[in-house]
Enzyme design. Structure first.
Site, PDB file in Angstrom:
ATOM      1  N   LYS A 169       0.882  -1.171   0.000  1.00 55.76           N
ATOM      2  CA  LYS A 169       0.000   0.000   0.000  1.00 55.76           C
ATOM      3  C   LYS A 169       0.922   1.224   0.000  1.00 55.76           C
ATOM      4  O   LYS A 169       1.484   1.599   1.028  1.00 55.76           O
ATOM      5  CB  LYS A 169      -0.879  -0.020   1.260  1.00 55.76           C
ATOM      6  CG  LYS A 169      -2.202   0.708   1.143  1.00 55.76           C
ATOM      7  CD  LYS A 169      -2.108   2.166   0.820  1.00 55.76           C
ATOM      8  CE  LYS A 169      -1.713   3.003   2.002  1.00 55.76           C
ATOM      9  NZ  LYS A 169      -1.539   4.439   1.634  1.00 55.76           N
ATOM     10  N   GLU A 242       9.685   1.687  10.516  1.00 53.58           N
ATOM     11  CA  GLU A 242      10.735   2.647  10.134  1.00 53.58           C
ATOM     12  C   GLU A 242      10.097   4.024  10.217  1.00 53.58           C
ATOM     13  O   GLU A 242       9.351   4.427   9.317  1.00 53.58           O
ATOM     14  CB  GLU A 242      11.211   2.369   8.700  1.00 53.58           C
ATOM     15  CG  GLU A 242      11.944   1.056   8.517  1.00 53.58           C
ATOM     16  CD  GLU A 242      13.374   1.095   9.036  1.00 53.58           C
ATOM     17  OE1 GLU A 242      13.775   2.125   9.619  1.00 53.58           O
ATOM     18  OE2 GLU A 242      14.075   0.093   8.867  1.00 53.58           O
ATOM     19  N   CYS A 276      14.070  11.056   5.885  1.00 55.76           N
ATOM     20  CA  CYS A 276      14.054  10.656   7.302  1.00 55.76           C
ATOM     21  C   CYS A 276      15.423  10.835   7.913  1.00 55.76           C
ATOM     22  O   CYS A 276      15.539  11.023   9.121  1.00 55.76           O
ATOM     23  CB  CYS A 276      13.594   9.207   7.418  1.00 55.76           C
ATOM     24  SG  CYS A 276      14.515   8.067   6.379  1.00 55.76           S
ATOM     25  N   GLU A 374      10.156  16.617  14.303  1.00 53.83           N
ATOM     26  CA  GLU A 374      10.672  16.427  12.952  1.00 53.83           C
ATOM     27  C   GLU A 374      10.167  17.571  12.071  1.00 53.83           C
ATOM     28  O   GLU A 374       8.980  17.905  12.101  1.00 53.83           O
ATOM     29  CB  GLU A 374      10.190  15.084  12.404  1.00 53.83           C
ATOM     30  CG  GLU A 374      10.837  14.720  11.091  1.00 53.83           C
ATOM     31  CD  GLU A 374      10.395  13.352  10.579  1.00 53.83           C
ATOM     32  OE1 GLU A 374       9.171  13.087  10.562  1.00 53.83           O
ATOM     33  OE2 GLU A 374      11.263  12.563  10.192  1.00 53.83           O
TER      34      GLU A 374
HETATM   35  P1  NAD Z   1       2.492   8.910   7.112  1.00 54.73           P
HETATM   36  O1  NAD Z   1       2.656   8.232   8.423  1.00 54.73           O
HETATM   37  O2  NAD Z   1       1.546  10.021   7.011  1.00 54.73           O
HETATM   38  O3  NAD Z   1       2.050   7.863   5.985  1.00 54.73           O
HETATM   39  C1  NAD Z   1       2.822   6.721   5.690  1.00 54.73           C
HETATM   40  C2  NAD Z   1       1.936   5.661   5.068  1.00 54.73           C
HETATM   41  O4  NAD Z   1       0.989   5.219   6.024  1.00 54.73           O
HETATM   42  C3  NAD Z   1       1.124   6.146   3.877  1.00 54.73           C
HETATM   43  O5  NAD Z   1       1.092   5.129   2.909  1.00 54.73           O
HETATM   44  C4  NAD Z   1      -0.265   6.372   4.472  1.00 54.73           C
HETATM   45  O6  NAD Z   1      -1.307   6.259   3.545  1.00 54.73           O
HETATM   46  C5  NAD Z   1      -0.330   5.251   5.474  1.00 54.73           C
HETATM   47  N1  NAD Z   1      -1.266   5.463   6.590  1.00 54.73           N
HETATM   48  C6  NAD Z   1      -1.708   6.625   7.109  1.00 54.73           C
HETATM   49  N2  NAD Z   1      -2.543   6.388   8.145  1.00 54.73           N
HETATM   50  C7  NAD Z   1      -2.612   5.043   8.288  1.00 54.73           C
HETATM   51  C8  NAD Z   1      -3.273   4.174   9.188  1.00 54.73           C
HETATM   52  N3  NAD Z   1      -4.051   4.636  10.174  1.00 54.73           N
HETATM   53  N4  NAD Z   1      -3.103   2.841   9.053  1.00 54.73           N
HETATM   54  C9  NAD Z   1      -2.304   2.357   8.097  1.00 54.73           C
HETATM   55  N5  NAD Z   1      -1.656   3.119   7.204  1.00 54.73           N
HETATM   56  C10 NAD Z   1      -1.791   4.455   7.304  1.00 54.73           C
HETATM   57  O7  NAD Z   1       3.959   9.347   6.665  1.00 54.73           O
HETATM   58  P2  NAD Z   1       4.384  10.157   5.341  1.00 54.73           P
HETATM   59  O8  NAD Z   1       4.012  11.591   5.504  1.00 54.73           O
HETATM   60  O9  NAD Z   1       3.929   9.425   4.137  1.00 54.73           O
HETATM   61  O10 NAD Z   1       5.968  10.001   5.394  1.00 54.73           O
HETATM   62  C11 NAD Z   1       6.804  10.868   6.076  1.00 54.73           C
HETATM   63  C12 NAD Z   1       7.272  10.236   7.366  1.00 54.73           C
HETATM   64  O11 NAD Z   1       7.910   9.002   7.101  1.00 54.73           O
HETATM   65  C13 NAD Z   1       8.303  11.070   8.081  1.00 54.73           C
HETATM   66  O12 NAD Z   1       8.045  11.059   9.462  1.00 54.73           O
HETATM   67  C14 NAD Z   1       9.603  10.353   7.795  1.00 54.73           C
HETATM   68  O13 NAD Z   1      10.631  10.576   8.724  1.00 54.73           O
HETATM   69  C15 NAD Z   1       9.159   8.943   7.779  1.00 54.73           C
HETATM   70  N6  NAD Z   1      10.097   8.124   7.039  1.00 54.73           N
HETATM   71  C16 NAD Z   1      10.871   7.225   7.723  1.00 54.73           C
HETATM   72  C17 NAD Z   1      11.807   6.476   7.038  1.00 54.73           C
HETATM   73  C18 NAD Z   1      12.674   5.470   7.737  1.00 54.73           C
HETATM   74  O14 NAD Z   1      13.254   4.659   7.043  1.00 54.73           O
HETATM   75  N7  NAD Z   1      12.787   5.486   9.048  1.00 54.73           N
HETATM   76  C19 NAD Z   1      11.945   6.636   5.663  1.00 54.73           C
HETATM   77  C20 NAD Z   1      11.146   7.564   5.006  1.00 54.73           C
HETATM   78  C21 NAD Z   1      10.220   8.293   5.701  1.00 54.73           C
END
Ligand code: NAD
Length: 524
Positions: A169, A242, A276, A374
């Site tokens: 997803k 992650e 990230c 962040e």
């Molecule tokens: P997000 O948490 O808003 O969304 C991530 C994913 O989760 C999306 O596909 C979203 O549709 C899905 N999602 C949202 N709500 C959900 C729920 N209740 N249940 C299941 N899935 C759900 O994050 P984002 O804005 O897409 O990404 C940015 C964040 O990701 C930042 O905090 C960044 O640091 C982190 N990130 C971490 C890493 C790592 O490797 N540690 C890498 C890249 C990004």
């Protein structure tokens, strides 16, 4: 907004963040479609596993060839949907995937081979044990928009090569890149039911967490990660999380000022700070501080903000208005609390909907949101320190622990300090780029998450360990079976003395007491 909840119609819209142009609209997968996709994956997985690892690595090699052929098209698509400069898409996404596929292809056979597990306990010497690594079954992957190709691809490849089926997803903001990834895998030979993409938003993700998957690999924000961890806990679903970062950069007094200031500017602004692993907090030894800040401001002024399709662009747009507002709020909070905004600090509406100027903040403190939450935007906040101990204390004064960097000409000193910083990775004299080393494990401590992706540790997350123990004397009743009794208890006390007593005399006495056990006939 990528999803439209008005009048009950949910839509996922793929937008170009540089122009606001709609590229494509999708209907998000419903809960019933998620359940059906997982059922198809489950049905297809045993045959995929049965093909054997050599067959699967062959498919990975074909996939690598296809990615290589289409490298420029893939990079352009990433830029169109996520905004980053095309050269960044090539280096931090396409190249990471090419090397990841190489790594999994070269290492999975040895990784998955059963191996003998020798043991020392003489009481168990009739047994020979082996370790087997078996796929979980169906791995659910939920991914973010900031690395829309490299993150889901490396996780998917690790899951597939170990014999799992995948239901991915992707972020609602980058559906097209995920569909491109699936198309390449299908063309390489992965059956469609073994690799499925479900376009959708958070509720589609929620449905995947609750579906009949065997493990979930989630990459995204801490807030979503916590929600997912709670849902997973209720059914003991194993998860890799992650999550976000607030990576500190420590500049020691012996660092090269020119190199280090360039590293800070790149580390903070690459992908418009939406990484990230971005440098989110910069601590500089007081003796270098004024010159370091001046160099960062001068270098920041030379950067070109614009559409990532333009090869001259250094910094593209942020992903959306929400991200932009978060950055603005943090900069405003810092300004009100006394930070000096020495470069940037404003939108660039003239360029398009989501552009923000790269911003250097001086005299920041840990009371400011920009040093605690962040940011995920092109902000470089810089703060002085006096001693190594203070630098370590400041670095560790954070809820997060994804990665960190230490900058010094003395590598031994850098390595020693690295051991004191609470982070999944510490780089010395660079930031972020270890993500391109496929052998290196990626993942955080504290609020930055649980588990690892990439490298052998990433493969380890995709398998269950099974210990298979075979007794070499199948015709013999074991000495420790029923029935017990006083004589047997004495023999066993002697045996424990033989094994573990400190003095040789007690060991010998223990041996004498325990010998009778060899001729013991169990009553049942
Ligand atoms: P997000 O948490 O808003 O969304 C991530 C994913 O989760 C999306 O596909 C979203 O549709 C899905 N999602 C949202 N709500 C959900 C729920 N209740 N249940 C299941 N899935 C759900 O994050 P984002 O804005 O897409 O990404 C940015 C964040 O990701 C930042 O905090 C960044 O640091 C982190 N990130 C971490 C890493 C790592 O490797 N540690 C890498 C890249 C990004």
């Amino acid at each position: 907004m990528a999803t439209d909840l008005q009048i009950g119609i949910r839509r996922v819209t793929s937008l170009n963040p540089a122009t606001g142009e709609v590229i494509r609209e999708f209907e998000p997968a419903t809960e019933a479609e998620v359940i059906a996709a997982v059922a198809r994956a489950r049905a297809a997985q045993p045959a995929w596993h049965g093909l054997g690892v050599r067959h699967r690595t062959g498919i990975l090699d074909r996939f690598r060839g296809l990615v290589f052929e289409r490298k420029s098209e893939i990079a352009r698509l990433i830029t169109a949907e996520a905004g980053k400069p095309q050269v960044e898409a090539l280096l931090t996404e396409v190249m990471v995937v090419l090397d990841g596929a190489r790594f999994y292809s070269e290492n999975s056979y040895a990784f998955l081979r059963d191996r003998a597990l020798p043991h020392a306990n003489p009481a168990m010497k009739s047994k020979s044990g082996r370790l087997a690594r078996e796929p979980y079954g169906v791995i659910g992957i939920i991914s973010p928009w900031n690395y829309p190709f490299s993150i889901p691809a490396t996780e998917t490849l690790a899951a597939l090569v170990t014999g799992n089926a995948v239901v991915l997803k992707p972020s609602e903001f980058t559906s097209l890149v995920a569909l491109e990834l699936a198309g390449l895998l299908w063309r390489a030979g992965v059956p469609r039911d073994v690799m499925q993409v479900l376009v959708g938003d958070g509720s589609t993700g929620g449905a995947l967490v609750n579906a009949n998957i065997d493990k979930l690999v989630f990459t995204g924000s801490v807030a979503t990660g916590k929600r997912i961890a709670q849902a997973a806990a209720a059914r003991l679903l194993p998860v890799v999380l992650e999550l976000g970062g607030k990576d500190p950069m420590l500049v020691l007094e012996d660092a090269d000022l020119d190199v280090t200031s360039s590293g800070a500017v790149w580390g903070a602004f690459m992908n418009a700070g939406q990484t990230c692993l971005s440098v989110e907090r910069c601590y500089v030894h007081r003796s270098l501080y004024p010159r370091f800040v001046e160099a960062c401001v001068r270098k920041t002024a030379q950067l070109q903000v614009g559409n990532g399709m333009d090869p001259e662009t250094d910094i593209g747009p942020l992903i959306n208005e929400r991200q932009l507002r978060n950055v603005e709020t943090q900069v405003e909070d810092a300004r009100l609390r006394g930070a000096r905004v020495l470069a940037g600090g404003k939108r660039r509406k003239d360029l398009g909907p989501n552009f923000y100027t790269p911003t250097v903040l001086a005299d920041v403190t840990h009371e400011m949101r920009v040093m605690r939450e962040e940011t995920f935007g092109p902000i470089l906040p810089i703060m002085p320190f006096e001693t190594d101990d203070e630098a370590v204390r400041l670095a560790n004064d954070s809820d997060y622990g994804l990665a960190a960097s230490i900058w010094t000409l003395d590598r031994a000193r850098g390595k020693a300090l690295a051991r004191r910083v609470q982070a999944g990775t510490v780089m010395i004299n660079d930031a972020i780029s270890y993500f391109g080393i496929s052998e290196a494990p990626h993942g955080g401590v504290k609020a930055s998450g649980i588990g690892r992706t990439h490298g052998i540790f990433g493969l380890e997350e995709m398998v269950r360990i099974k210990y298979v123990d075979a007794d070499r004397l199948p015709g013999m009743k074991k000495l420790w079976w029923y029935a017990y009794g006083q004589g047997f208890a004495r023999q066993m006390e002697g045996f424990v003395d033989l094994m573990f007593a400190r003095s040789w005399s007690r060991r010998i006495a223990g041996a004498m007491r325990s010998t009778g056990v060899l001729t013991r006939k169990g009553k049942i």
